[in-house]
Write an enzyme that holds these catalytic residues in place. Structure first.
Site, PDB file in Angstrom:
ATOM      1  N   GLY A 106       0.742  -1.095   0.105  1.00  0.00           N
ATOM      2  CA  GLY A 106      -0.084   0.118   0.186  1.00  0.00           C
ATOM      3  C   GLY A 106       0.861   1.104   0.099  1.00  0.00           C
ATOM      4  O   GLY A 106       2.099   1.123  -0.021  1.00  0.00           O
ATOM      5  N   GLU A 140      -1.099   1.016  -6.005  1.00  0.00           N
ATOM      6  CA  GLU A 140      -0.132   0.496  -5.078  1.00  0.00           C
ATOM      7  C   GLU A 140       0.100  -0.861  -4.983  1.00  0.00           C
ATOM      8  O   GLU A 140       1.174  -1.449  -4.923  1.00  0.00           O
ATOM      9  CB  GLU A 140      -0.324   1.052  -3.621  1.00  0.00           C
ATOM     10  CG  GLU A 140      -0.429   2.503  -3.538  1.00  0.00           C
ATOM     11  CD  GLU A 140       1.118   2.980  -3.311  1.00  0.00           C
ATOM     12  OE1 GLU A 140       2.073   2.263  -3.289  1.00  0.00           O
ATOM     13  OE2 GLU A 140       1.195   4.358  -3.596  1.00  0.00           O
ATOM     14  N   GLU A 167       3.928  -2.233  -6.000  1.00  0.00           N
ATOM     15  CA  GLU A 167       4.635  -2.842  -4.944  1.00  0.00           C
ATOM     16  C   GLU A 167       5.041  -4.332  -4.887  1.00  0.00           C
ATOM     17  O   GLU A 167       5.858  -4.986  -4.382  1.00  0.00           O
ATOM     18  CB  GLU A 167       4.240  -2.462  -3.451  1.00  0.00           C
ATOM     19  CG  GLU A 167       4.391  -1.182  -3.261  1.00  0.00           C
ATOM     20  CD  GLU A 167       4.078  -0.977  -1.594  1.00  0.00           C
ATOM     21  OE1 GLU A 167       3.735  -1.883  -1.008  1.00  0.00           O
ATOM     22  OE2 GLU A 167       4.520   0.165  -1.080  1.00  0.00           O
ATOM     23  N   GLU A 222      10.832  -6.743  -0.275  1.00  0.00           N
ATOM     24  CA  GLU A 222      10.634  -8.262  -0.860  1.00  0.00           C
ATOM     25  C   GLU A 222       9.074  -8.291  -0.888  1.00  0.00           C
ATOM     26  O   GLU A 222       8.316  -7.606  -0.019  1.00  0.00           O
ATOM     27  CB  GLU A 222      11.444  -8.927   0.458  1.00  0.00           C
ATOM     28  CG  GLU A 222      11.631 -10.329   0.099  1.00  0.00           C
ATOM     29  CD  GLU A 222      12.081 -11.009   1.397  1.00  0.00           C
ATOM     30  OE1 GLU A 222      11.873 -12.320   1.573  1.00  0.00           O
ATOM     31  OE2 GLU A 222      12.728 -10.453   2.331  1.00  0.00           O
TER      32      GLU A 222
END
Length: 146
Positions: free
Chosen positions: A47, A63, A67, A114
């Site tokens: 997020g 997001e 990500e 990660e």
């Protein structure tokens, strides 16, 4: 977290709207290891900040993709949480949505160091912040009931 009065509060940013996505794939939840403060190095929900003119739902899906590279069907709003992090001088209003994984293997991108799916069973062993554990459990319960 206890409320901080303005006189007890260290210098920090004005509250910032941010979204979080509780992306479930079967009995697993997608998490990222934070690459930036606050909570640097901890496992958390994908997020980030809501951009000017962007809807919350659009921000959540953007997001998630930035990500993790994962696509999902966004579900219901789960909760709104104050993320007050005095150590990094930040205050976020975290708007968390449930989602069902649709496609993609997690790959860390943007702010994530990660990204991977973790089993829901024992998630508290990986997630340090109890608010994150709580909203993950709420989302899993809510989606299971649908």
């Amino acid at each position: 977290m206890a409320d901080l009065s303005p006189t007890d509060c260290p210098p920090m940013t004005a509250p910032v709207a941010a979204v979080g996505v509780i992306c479930l794939r079967g009995d697993q939840v997608l998490l990222i290891r934070r690459g930036r403060p606050p909570r640097l190095g901890e496992w958390s929900l994908p997020g980030g900040r809501v951009e000017p003119g962007e809807t919350l739902r659009t921000a959540a899906l953007r997001e998630l993709a930035e990500e993790t590279g994962v696509e999902a069907d966004l579900g219901p709003l789960i909760d709104v949480v104050d993320g007050i992090f005095p150590d990094s001088g930040r205050h976020y209003v975290l708007i968390d949505f449930a989602a069902r994984w649709r496609s993609g293997d997690p790959v860390a991108g943007d702010d994530a160091a990660e990204a991977r799916f973790w089993p829901l069973e024992g998630i508290e062993r990986h997630v340090a912040w109890d608010e994150t554990v709580r909203v993950i459990r709420l989302a899993a319960s809510r989606l299971a009931a649908e």
